[in-house]
Design an enzyme around this catalytic site. Structure first.
Site, mmCIF file in Angstrom:
data_model
loop_
_atom_site.group_PDB
_atom_site.id
_atom_site.type_symbol
_atom_site.label_atom_id
_atom_site.label_comp_id
_atom_site.label_asym_id
_atom_site.label_seq_id
_atom_site.Cartn_x
_atom_site.Cartn_y
_atom_site.Cartn_z
ATOM 1 N N HIS A 110 -2.612 -22.409 -31.705
ATOM 2 C CA HIS A 110 -3.831 -21.608 -31.940
ATOM 3 C C HIS A 110 -3.688 -20.186 -31.396
ATOM 4 O O HIS A 110 -4.663 -19.584 -30.955
ATOM 5 C CB HIS A 110 -5.061 -22.275 -31.309
ATOM 6 C CG HIS A 110 -5.369 -23.623 -31.864
ATOM 7 N ND1 HIS A 110 -6.236 -23.829 -32.907
ATOM 8 C CD2 HIS A 110 -4.915 -24.858 -31.525
ATOM 9 C CE1 HIS A 110 -6.318 -25.123 -33.187
ATOM 10 N NE2 HIS A 110 -5.513 -25.778 -32.359
ATOM 11 N N ASN A 170 -11.668 -28.600 -35.028
ATOM 12 C CA ASN A 170 -10.808 -28.102 -36.105
ATOM 13 C C ASN A 170 -11.583 -28.082 -37.417
ATOM 14 O O ASN A 170 -12.725 -28.562 -37.481
ATOM 15 C CB ASN A 170 -9.592 -29.022 -36.270
ATOM 16 C CG ASN A 170 -8.488 -28.707 -35.264
ATOM 17 O OD1 ASN A 170 -8.486 -27.657 -34.629
ATOM 18 N ND2 ASN A 170 -7.550 -29.630 -35.124
ATOM 19 N N HIS A 215 -12.118 -25.778 -23.315
ATOM 20 C CA HIS A 215 -11.669 -27.050 -22.752
ATOM 21 C C HIS A 215 -12.612 -28.169 -23.199
ATOM 22 O O HIS A 215 -13.815 -28.088 -22.937
ATOM 23 C CB HIS A 215 -11.680 -26.956 -21.224
ATOM 24 C CG HIS A 215 -10.935 -28.076 -20.558
ATOM 25 N ND1 HIS A 215 -11.034 -29.388 -20.963
ATOM 26 C CD2 HIS A 215 -10.067 -28.083 -19.522
ATOM 27 C CE1 HIS A 215 -10.267 -30.142 -20.207
ATOM 28 N NE2 HIS A 215 -9.661 -29.373 -19.326
HETATM 29 FE FE1 HDE Z 1 -5.793 -28.447 -28.834
HETATM 30 N N1 HDE Z 1 -4.878 -27.257 -27.478
HETATM 31 N N2 HDE Z 1 -4.633 -29.986 -28.260
HETATM 32 N N3 HDE Z 1 -6.562 -29.632 -30.317
HETATM 33 N N4 HDE Z 1 -6.892 -26.944 -29.484
HETATM 34 C C1 HDE Z 1 -5.103 -25.947 -27.307
HETATM 35 O O1 HDE Z 1 -5.352 -24.950 -25.212
HETATM 36 C C2 HDE Z 1 -3.897 -30.028 -27.142
HETATM 37 C C3 HDE Z 1 -6.272 -30.927 -30.546
HETATM 38 C C4 HDE Z 1 -7.882 -26.979 -30.413
HETATM 39 O O2 HDE Z 1 -9.453 -20.891 -29.656
HETATM 40 C C5 HDE Z 1 -4.384 -25.388 -26.110
HETATM 41 O O3 HDE Z 1 -6.214 -23.028 -24.409
HETATM 42 C C6 HDE Z 1 -3.310 -31.322 -26.964
HETATM 43 C C7 HDE Z 1 -7.221 -31.522 -31.430
HETATM 44 C C8 HDE Z 1 -8.410 -25.658 -30.622
HETATM 45 O O4 HDE Z 1 -8.683 -20.889 -27.613
HETATM 46 C C9 HDE Z 1 -3.657 -26.593 -25.534
HETATM 47 C C10 HDE Z 1 -3.729 -32.043 -28.046
HETATM 48 C C11 HDE Z 1 -8.101 -30.523 -31.721
HETATM 49 C C12 HDE Z 1 -7.698 -24.838 -29.762
HETATM 50 C C13 HDE Z 1 -4.086 -27.688 -26.494
HETATM 51 C C14 HDE Z 1 -4.559 -31.214 -28.839
HETATM 52 C C15 HDE Z 1 -7.679 -29.351 -31.021
HETATM 53 C C16 HDE Z 1 -6.767 -25.672 -29.054
HETATM 54 C C17 HDE Z 1 -3.541 -24.189 -26.379
HETATM 55 C C18 HDE Z 1 -3.348 -33.477 -28.389
HETATM 56 C C19 HDE Z 1 -9.318 -30.593 -32.646
HETATM 57 C C20 HDE Z 1 -7.825 -23.337 -29.618
HETATM 58 C C21 HDE Z 1 -4.267 -23.032 -25.732
HETATM 59 C C22 HDE Z 1 -3.909 -34.398 -27.549
HETATM 60 C C23 HDE Z 1 -10.331 -31.463 -32.177
HETATM 61 C C24 HDE Z 1 -8.910 -22.952 -28.686
HETATM 62 C C25 HDE Z 1 -5.379 -23.619 -25.050
HETATM 63 C C26 HDE Z 1 -9.024 -21.451 -28.638
HETATM 64 C C27 HDE Z 1 -5.903 -25.196 -28.061
HETATM 65 C C28 HDE Z 1 -3.693 -28.953 -26.305
HETATM 66 C C29 HDE Z 1 -5.124 -31.650 -30.058
HETATM 67 C C30 HDE Z 1 -8.381 -28.114 -31.120
HETATM 68 C C31 HDE Z 1 -2.149 -26.459 -25.434
HETATM 69 C C32 HDE Z 1 -2.401 -31.756 -25.845
HETATM 70 C C33 HDE Z 1 -7.270 -32.961 -31.908
HETATM 71 C C34 HDE Z 1 -9.511 -25.254 -31.575
HETATM 72 O O5 HDE Z 1 -4.078 -26.909 -24.250
#
Ligand code: HDE
Length: 776
Positions: A148, A220, A412
């Site tokens: 992202h 998402n 978060h």
């Molecule tokens: Fe994320 N995800 N994600 N994700 N995600 C991040 O956090 C992660 C997942 C989503 O505009 C990170 O601050 C793991 C699902 C959005 O700043 C990180 C897993 C969904 C955004 C991270 C998922 C999301 C992130 C990267 C699997 C939809 C952007 C930077 C368990 C429900 C937020 C940060 C923004 C961002 C980890 C899966 C949505 C790396 C480990 C499912 C919208 O922490």
């Protein structure tokens, strides 16, 4: 059935009242900004001016205070690092004063020459200004988000309808509650500088600054995910990111490692199917649906719990680009989604979404109609559990500073408020760890909640102390440990009655320690099949094209063959058509097809009518066109809440001989059809002096009408090919007929008003769907 699933009359009435009042308030806000969108002379102000005042040609010589932000810009609330309202103006953190200073506030007399021993040097080490300026510049970058990274953010307000109050004690969902929000939309795969319109999942993250602390809904635009367990997140992300040897392709899933992973790891097939549909190439962020994906738990005032899934429903409908359009935009305007969002807000077409909830009884097995609510690769069709609207989100302001706000915002899924709790979804559980951890590297330490955009709008007394970039100046000798008596025992904890966050005391089943998924997670294909069968033939055609394109870009035959096997297990016809395009045999399914699939018509994006706010209509004209008609059309488009863009052979003004001159927004050189939702020809512009391939590649076509500028015929032909509305009056109508642009969605009429009426009707349906050929 709970009350939110089947609201009684009084709830429905309340909902209607709240929706009406929220819509009214939002309309007021729209009117406010729309008013600002007129220029000082009352003319139509086209969005995009870089500053709040037009500059002078001559370099200014008189010192003055920095210019204020533009009217539609908003900033994080002026609260202290610990959430106290400072009463300061919103721009209190901005640079101040008319004179250039060092970071220590000392005024400078020169910033263009290093301090040297004589005019020819060498440069002296003692030049502090030089060193400070370069040192700071060298450290301007922070690590981009691992996923992202490419995003766009805006400020807004959330108005609650109050009808969720029976199922949750969250104060921001109580009747009449109004809460400030910051929203960030993003792509997943690409780097910070990648194009907006690539085929990808999009992030839709909302930070609610509620009166009980910050609540983040980090979702998402696709309701299901690639994986069922967070431990596989690094695998799927490594597979889709540029391949490590050559570091290509950028922001693309059309490559071997991605399809290698998803074809072996078949639980990704459902998400992949959504990605290959129009959902993978959203038209704009304003017309994109959002999903919380994971199941959460709502907690009522009496402690009763309900399982819940969250939705964002765009007021303008859910729409997509077509693939060729997405590819052209990625080159012609890689910032397309970002620009669209900001232009819309600036033009007063404030984007809106309703927050919706699907609620499910919090049963021991956490299943609903056979669907495991803890499996994030499954969703519950709206036909089985209707989505109840519970509030309205309106984006009201663009950022004041992109880095400070959009880059530094930290979301978060564990930022929860009383009334909302997590479920045991193993993906969500892993996310709860990851998002805190990632900020340490990205935002440089544990004090990221003190960055202005992340600050809660309520008092913060967290006993967290010191660390890099500590902005708070804590008082007291004993306020940082508990228990204490020296600081009067402060701060105190409090239970749920006093607004404390108390986790739901959910029983944990007697179990064994093991690395294993429940059996209910084993079905990887039936919902992918449901999605496929729920699409209209045209949408199916687009899905076939997308799979064929993506796999066609793969190098390894084995990867393609393995993915065809997965498609065979979803639908034989889908598999056959993709195999045909790849020139490979279509394999037989290896498991019995899900034959009890009930289709979900609500998944289709085609066949409804939607508001047309903020749609961009290009008006092509030159000096010989009916310029009074163009004037009238511009006014009418603006009055209808859309954006008129005059496209002419040259920049500046058109038609100074009669009436008021018309400002030109695009020229035949700068315009491209893909930034428009519709094109109207106000005449038949003759080829301009620069209409040669040597000057502009777009002029290199083979126009059937040598008397018309070839870039104009290309503009309309492209719009026509992408099934957009095309209109004309007067001499323009003859041009359309000559180049064979006829049939559905082509509006010719006697007057601009008549043409606009027809075009607007077509825009409400998003595209002229019947123009696309269908083979599936
Ligand atoms: Fe994320 N995800 N994600 N994700 N995600 C991040 O956090 C992660 C997942 C989503 O505009 C990170 O601050 C793991 C699902 C959005 O700043 C990180 C897993 C969904 C955004 C991270 C998922 C999301 C992130 C990267 C699997 C939809 C952007 C930077 C368990 C429900 C937020 C940060 C923004 C961002 C980890 C899966 C949505 C790396 C480990 C499912 C919208 O922490």
């Amino acid at each position: 059935m709970s009350e939110t699933q089947d609201p009684d009359r009084s709830t429905t009435d309340k909902l209607a009242d709240a929706a009406a009042s929220a819509a009214h308030a939002a309309k007021d806000a729209v009117a406010g900004v729309a008013h600002a969108a007129k220029d000082a002379a009352g003319g139509i102000r086209i969005p995009g001016a870089p500053g709040s005042e037009p500059p002078t040609v001559a370099e200014p010589t008189e010192p003055r205070e920095p210019l204020p932000p533009k009217p539609e810009q908003q900033a994080p609330a002026p609260v202290s690092p610990t959430g106290r309202d400072t009463g300061a103006p919103p721009d209190a953190r901005a640079q101040d004063g008319a004179y250039l200073t060092t970071a220590q506030g000392v005024r400078l007399y020169d910033t263009a020459h290093s301090l040297k021993a004589g005019a020819r040097g060498p440069v002296l080490l003692q030049d502090h200004h030089l060193r400070e300026k370069i040192m700071h510049f060298d450290h301007e970058r922070i690590p981009e988000r691992v996923v992202h990274a490419r995003g766009t953010g805006a400020h807004g307000v959330f108005q609650s309808y109050g009808n969720a109050a029976p199922v949750t004690r969250a104060a921001f969902l109580a009747e009449g509650a109004e809460t400030r929000v910051f929203v960030r939309f993003s792509t997943v795969q690409g780097s910070r500088g990648s194009a907006d319109t690539v085929r990808d999942t999009r992030g839709f993250a909302v930070k609610f600054y509620t009166e009980e602390g910050n609540f983040d809904l980090v979702g998402n635009n696709i309701p299901v995910f690639f994986i069922q367990d967070a431990i596989k997140f690094p695998d799927v992300v490594h597979a889709v990111k540029p391949e490590p040897v050559r570091e290509i392709p950028q922001a693309q899933s059309a490559h071997d490692t991605f399809w290698d992973f998803v074809s072996i790891h078949t639980e990704a097939q459902h998400h992949t199917m959504w990605l290959m549909s129009g959902r993978g190439i959203p038209h704009t962020y304003r017309t994109m649906e959002g999903f919380g994906v994971n199941t959460f738990r709502l907690v009522a005032h009496d402690g009763a719990t309900t399982l819940v899934k969250f939705f964002w429903k765009p007021r303008l409908g859910t729409h997509s680009l077509v693939w060729e359009e997405a590819q052209l935009i990625a080159g012609a305007d890689p910032d397309f989604h970002r620009r669209d969002l900001y232009d819309a807000i600036e033009a007063g077409a404030l984007p809106q979404w309703e927050l919706g909830i699907q609620t499910f009884p919090d049963t021991e097995d956490q299943m609903f109609h056979g669907i495991d609510l803890l499996d994030p690769t499954k969703f519950v069709p709206e036909e089985l559990a209707p989505v109840q609207p519970v509030g309205l989100l309106t984006l009201t302001g663009t950022p004041t500073n992109f880095f400070a706000e959009v880059e530094q915002v930290a979301f978060h899924p564990g930022h929860l408020v009383p009334g909302i709790d997590v479920s045991n979804d193993p993906l969500l559980q892993g996310r709860l760890f990851s998002y805190l951890d990632t900020q340490l590297t990205r935002l440089g330490g544990p004090n990221f909640p003190q960055i202005p955009v992340n600050r809660p709008h309520v008092p913060v007394n967290d006993m967290l102390r010191d660390g890099f970039h500590q902005d708070a100046v804590h008082v007291g000798n004993a306020s940082h440990y508990k228990p204490n008596s020296i600081d009067g025992g402060c701060p105190f904890t409090i239970g749920a009655d006093g607004g404390g966050y108390v986790e739901v005391p959910e029983p944990v089943a007697a179990s064994v320690k093991e690395r294993r998924a429940p059996e209910s997670f084993d079905d990887h294909f039936s919902q992918a099949r449901m999605f496929w069968l729920s699409m209209t033939p045209l949408e199916q055609e687009q899905i076939v094209q997308a799979y064929t394109f993506e796999l066609g870009k793969c190098y390894e035959q084995a990867v393609k063959e393995r993915q065809l096997l997965a498609l065979a297990n979803i639908d034989p016809e889908l598999c056959r058509l993709v195999a045909q395009g790849l020139g490979l045999p279509a394999p037989e399914a290896t498991i019995p097809l899900a034959d009890d699939v009930v289709v979900s018509p609500s998944l289709s994006m085609i066949g409804k009518a939607w508001p047309t706010d903020g749609r961009r209509i290009g008006i092509v004209a030159d000096e010989s066109s009916d310029l009074d008609g163009v004037r009238e059309l511009r006014e009418a488009i603006d009055a209808a809440g859309m954006v008129p863009l005059v496209i002419a052979p040259h920049g500046g003004m058109l038609g100074d001989a009669t009436g008021a001159p018309l400002p030109v927004q695009r020229t035949f050189l700068t315009a491209r059809s893909v930034e428009l939702d519709a094109v109207v020809l106000a005449g038949a512009p003759a080829p301009g002096p620069d209409a040669t391939p040597a000057h502009d590649a777009k002029a290199g076509g083979d126009p059937k009408t040598p008397s018309v500028d070839p870039r104009v015929t290309m503009l309309v032909a492209e719009a026509f090919r992408h099934s957009k509305a095309v209109g004309a009056w007067g001499a323009g109508s003859a041009v359309l007929a000559e180049v064979g642009i006829t049939g559905p969605g082509v509006v010719t009429g006697d007057s601009p008003a008549a043409v606009l009426e027809g075009v607007r009707e077509l825009l409400a349906a998003h595209r002229v769907w019947e123009r696309f050929p269908v083979r599936v």
